[in-house]
Design a protein around this motif. Structure first.
Motif, short mmCIF file in Angstrom:
data_model
loop_
_atom_site.label_atom_id
_atom_site.label_comp_id
_atom_site.label_asym_id
_atom_site.label_seq_id
_atom_site.Cartn_x
_atom_site.Cartn_y
_atom_site.Cartn_z
N ALA A 1 0.84 -1.20 0.00
CA ALA A 1 0.00 0.00 0.00
C ALA A 1 0.88 1.25 0.00
N VAL A 2 0.55 2.19 -0.87
CA VAL A 2 1.28 3.46 -0.97
C VAL A 2 0.27 4.60 -0.92
N ASN A 3 0.43 5.51 0.04
CA ASN A 3 -0.42 6.69 0.11
C ASN A 3 0.26 7.81 -0.66
N CYS A 4 -0.25 8.12 -1.83
CA CYS A 4 0.39 9.11 -2.71
C CYS A 4 0.34 10.52 -2.13
N ALA A 5 -0.54 10.75 -1.15
CA ALA A 5 -0.66 12.09 -0.57
C ALA A 5 0.26 12.29 0.62
N SER A 6 0.74 11.20 1.24
CA SER A 6 1.52 11.34 2.48
C SER A 6 3.02 11.34 2.24
N ILE A 7 3.48 10.89 1.06
CA ILE A 7 4.91 10.87 0.77
C ILE A 7 5.31 12.19 0.14
N PRO A 8 6.36 12.87 0.65
CA PRO A 8 6.80 14.13 0.04
C PRO A 8 7.06 13.96 -1.45
N GLU A 9 6.70 14.99 -2.22
CA GLU A 9 6.83 14.90 -3.67
C GLU A 9 8.25 14.59 -4.10
N THR A 10 9.23 15.06 -3.31
CA THR A 10 10.63 14.81 -3.67
C THR A 10 11.06 13.38 -3.43
N LEU A 11 10.25 12.61 -2.68
CA LEU A 11 10.63 11.23 -2.36
C LEU A 11 9.78 10.19 -3.06
N ILE A 12 8.62 10.61 -3.57
CA ILE A 12 7.67 9.61 -4.06
C ILE A 12 8.22 8.85 -5.27
N GLU A 13 9.05 9.51 -6.10
CA GLU A 13 9.58 8.83 -7.27
C GLU A 13 10.49 7.68 -6.85
N SER A 14 11.42 7.94 -5.91
CA SER A 14 12.31 6.87 -5.46
C SER A 14 11.54 5.82 -4.67
N GLU A 15 10.47 6.23 -3.94
CA GLU A 15 9.65 5.27 -3.19
C GLU A 15 8.96 4.29 -4.13
N LEU A 16 8.44 4.81 -5.24
CA LEU A 16 7.70 3.95 -6.16
C LEU A 16 8.61 3.10 -7.04
N PHE A 17 9.61 3.74 -7.64
CA PHE A 17 10.39 3.07 -8.67
C PHE A 17 11.72 2.51 -8.18
N GLY A 18 12.14 2.90 -6.95
CA GLY A 18 13.41 2.42 -6.44
C GLY A 18 14.57 3.22 -7.03
N LYS B 1 18.75 -0.23 -16.60
CA LYS B 1 18.19 -1.56 -16.75
C LYS B 1 16.72 -1.56 -16.36
N SER B 2 15.86 -2.06 -17.25
CA SER B 2 14.44 -2.18 -16.96
C SER B 2 14.14 -3.58 -16.44
N ILE B 3 13.30 -3.65 -15.42
CA ILE B 3 12.99 -4.92 -14.76
C ILE B 3 11.52 -5.24 -15.00
N PRO B 4 11.20 -6.43 -15.50
CA PRO B 4 9.79 -6.79 -15.73
C PRO B 4 9.04 -6.96 -14.41
N VAL B 5 7.78 -6.53 -14.40
CA VAL B 5 6.96 -6.67 -13.21
C VAL B 5 5.60 -7.25 -13.60
N ASN B 6 5.05 -8.02 -12.68
CA ASN B 6 3.75 -8.65 -12.90
C ASN B 6 2.95 -8.45 -11.62
N LEU B 7 1.99 -7.54 -11.67
CA LEU B 7 1.24 -7.22 -10.47
C LEU B 7 -0.19 -6.83 -10.81
N ALA B 8 -1.05 -6.93 -9.80
CA ALA B 8 -2.42 -6.41 -9.91
C ALA B 8 -2.42 -5.00 -9.35
N LEU B 9 -3.26 -4.15 -9.93
CA LEU B 9 -3.28 -2.75 -9.51
C LEU B 9 -4.66 -2.37 -8.99
N LEU C 1 -0.40 -4.03 -5.95
CA LEU C 1 0.01 -2.68 -5.60
C LEU C 1 -1.24 -1.84 -5.39
N PHE C 2 -1.36 -1.23 -4.20
CA PHE C 2 -2.50 -0.38 -3.88
C PHE C 2 -2.04 1.06 -3.78
#
Length: 636
Positions: free
Chosen positions: A386-403, A461-469, A429-430
């Motif tokens: 679960a990821v709350n898109c409103a609670s993560i600072p905008e400067t961190l959300i990109e690294s939080e989501l994509f690593g 390097k792109s990594i394949p992912v298989n998830l429900a959204l 992924l929620f």
């Protein structure tokens, strides 16, 4: 006694330049140190070798503080300010600042290797925060030395898990750039550093993250407590101390079981399930909290979003027979036709790789529904992230989501960091509050969903992912699209099936919901029942806070009812009673004989007489304010 032993840690945030007593005491100390206001400050920094040793001695503090400092600086950039980190004696370890302010800062040596204790510089935010052991703002002329009057500074001490000061985080700038919100940013950032240091301090331990409001688990507001694998208490952060209501010294004699009413073995059993959700625990005070745990045992880290299936152990305790609360769609179907129809739609798309978008008011249970969808899906053995898109600072959300890869940005961890999308690979992924995702990241998310590939920051390097959204929002995405705040192409990628959770006031199964919330454990007996006249009031209330409001009200009422085990009018909080009193008279006809005001006055008068006419004792017994007692009894 250390500051961490205080069970009211919020009092540490009360000190500021607006409190003349704090500044006056600091000025007196400065004078006693032999400083004169006209003195030129000592601006001699440490030598290169000594500065290198300083960094080595404060390696853990510096490592955890650096990314937080970067984020804090991004929020105040171009405001004639700088961010400073000092050690426990006030010597600056690291500094980030605007170029236009650095020239001024050099005049008073706001540079690494320079001491800013009160003994060295007199009254200043860093030195005074150390002396007072509390966040402190020192503005302009409140500085003791005249040379520093052009500054405005806000500083917060950083504590370790034993209550010892490790250093200070500070924002200093030109006095004309003062902003009242700066201190709030500094305090939040210091708390973030403290929590990271706290978690890192215990390698072979059970770390519990908890809060009475489930949405606060995983945020700065959460309580964090650590225990040995056998359940013995080790330490707790300031939020945990406040929620537990006990000082650190008293907690040393406690165990996981005595504090949360659950054997630590049951906690291990919970994390042996394929997709464990949040735990529902009861504090020793009777307050219920939601929790997740990290089991850092034998160099393995298991979290609430990790798949944990250790091999069966004949000596291990038997798994709990009780299923997790609110763990499936069936459990959420409590008799309301709207919910039954909604669940029927979800059943039809189960396992079909169709994205689900959940809408509805705040507090209607969107994350609970998302967790139930996952638990009933073929991906239930994978992770639910679960990821709350409103609670993560905008400067961190990109690294939080994509690593990110090692060295992707200043302060990046060695070996990089795995983003939430990769953590959800094979599972679900929620994305909560998807309407608050920044536009730039919407484009990256759309590309991931289209290509089923994710590229961490700093990597080629792109990594394949298989998830429900599954996504959720309480905002109108079509209106956001019209205002150019949300991408239309992403919207149509997300809304494979859109379901709207009804507000609590619109549901016909309120009594069943109340009874479920009052269960001690799934399948057990209710810890309390609700008096018929109070249930009638519940049916007539608008519940603007939906499930969140109802859940918190019931938790409080259960504590107030105590051994009575029946929730009555006197057990309900003031704000709820005031809201109900505002209802039209016709809505109160079923609230028992007489008006609600008569019932309230009767309850207060009975408690008042039972206490021998003691207003304070009456207020405490009923869980209301003294003013309420005075008002109900017409006392002057």
């Amino acid at each position: 006694m250390s500051d961490l032993s205080c069970n009211r840690p919020a009092q540490r945030f009360a000190l500021a330049a607006s409190d003349p007593g704090v500044i006056e005491k600091s000025h007196q100390r400065s004078s006693a140190y032999g400083l004169a206001r006209q003195d030129k400050p000592d601006i001699g920094p440490l030598g290169a070798a000594a500065l290198s040793l300083l960094l080595e001695q404060n390696h853990a503090l510096y490592t955890h503080a650096l990314p937080v400092m970067e984020t804090l600086y991004e929020q105040i950039i171009n405001t004639h300010n700088m961010v400073l980190l000092t050690d426990a004696s006030g010597v600056i370890v690291h500094a980030l600042g605007d170029d236009d302010f650095l020239v001024k800062a050099e005049r008073v040596a706001l540079n690494p290797g320079v001491a800013w204790s009160e003994q060295s510089k007199g009254t200043n935010a860093i030195g005074t925060a150390l002396a007072e052991r509390a966040p402190t703002t020192v503005h302009a002329d409140a500085h003791y030395l005249q040379a520093n009057h052009f500054l405005t500074c806000s500083a917060a001490p950083i504590f370790d898990h034993q209550g010892k000061i490790l250093g200070v985080l500070d924002v200093s700038g030109d006095r004309d750039s003062y902003h009242k919100h700066t201190m709030a940013l500094v305090r939040m950032s210091a708390q973030m550093i403290e929590n990271q240091l706290f978690t890192a301090a215990f390698e072979n331990a059970v770390t519990l993250h908890f809060h009475s409001r489930p949405e606060f688990v995983g945020t700065l507001m959460e309580g964090i407590a650590c225990f040995t694998p056998g359940g013995r208490f080790l330490s707790a952060n300031r939020s945990a101390l406040f929620q537990l209501g006990l000082p650190l010294t008293a907690l040393q004699s406690h165990t996981f079981s005595s504090l949360f009413g659950l054997p630590v073995s049951t906690l291990f059993d919970h994390y042996r399930t394929a997709a464990p959700g949040l735990l529902d625990l009861c504090l020793h005070s009777g307050v219920r909290v939601s929790a997740k745990a990290e089991l850092r045992l034998s160099n393995s880290v298991f979290q609430h979003f990790s798949e944990v299936r250790p091999a069966a152990d004949a000596a291990a305790p038997a798994p709990s027979k009780s299923p997790p609360r609110l763990s499936s769609l069936r459990y959420l179907n409590t008799g309301d036709p709207q919910m039954a129809a909604l669940i029927g739609k979800l059943d039809k798309v189960r396992g079909r790789d169709i994205p689900v978008l959940i809408t509805g008011e705040t507090g209607t249970g969107k994350e609970l529904l998302a967790q139930a969808i996952h638990n009933d899906s073929p991906r239930r053995h994978g992770a639910f992230v679960a990821v709350n898109c409103a609670s993560i600072p905008e400067t961190l959300i990109e690294s939080e989501l994509f690593g990110y890869e090692e060295g992707a940005f200043t302060g990046a961890r060695k070996k990089g960091g795995q983003g939430k999308i990769l953590q959800a690979n094979g599972g679900t992924l929620f994305l909560d509050e998807i309407g608050d995702m920044p536009l730039a990241l919407q484009a990256r998310l759309l590309r991931v969903l289209q290509e089923r590939m994710v590229t961490p920051l700093g990597s080629t390097k792109s990594i394949p992912v298989n998830l429900a959204l599954i996504c959720a929002t309480n905002r109108n995405l079509r209106e956001l699209i019209a205002a150019s705040l949300f991408r239309e192409d992403l919207y149509y990628r997300l809304n494979g099936l859109v379901v709207k959770l009804p507000a609590l006031r619109e549901r016909s199964d309120l009594e069943a919901i109340v009874n479920k919330l009052l269960l001690e454990e799934p399948g057990g007996e209710p810890c309390c029942t609700v008096a018929p006249d109070i249930m009638a009031l519940f049916h007539r209330h608008g519940w603007p806070g939906n499930f969140r409001q109802l859940s918190n009200l019931l938790r409080t009422a259960v504590v107030m009812a105590g051994a009575d085990r029946v929730i009555r009018l006197e057990h309900l909080p003031d704000d709820f009673l005031e809201d109900v009193q505002a209802l039209p008279p016709a809505a109160l006809n079923a609230a028992g004989s007489g008006s609600l005001e008569d019932l309230a006055q009767t309850a207060v008068r009975q408690a008042f007489e039972a206490s021998g006419g003691n207003v304070s004792a009456t207020a405490k017994a009923l869980g209301v304010s003294r003013n309420t007692v005075y008002r109900k009894l017409n006392l002057r």
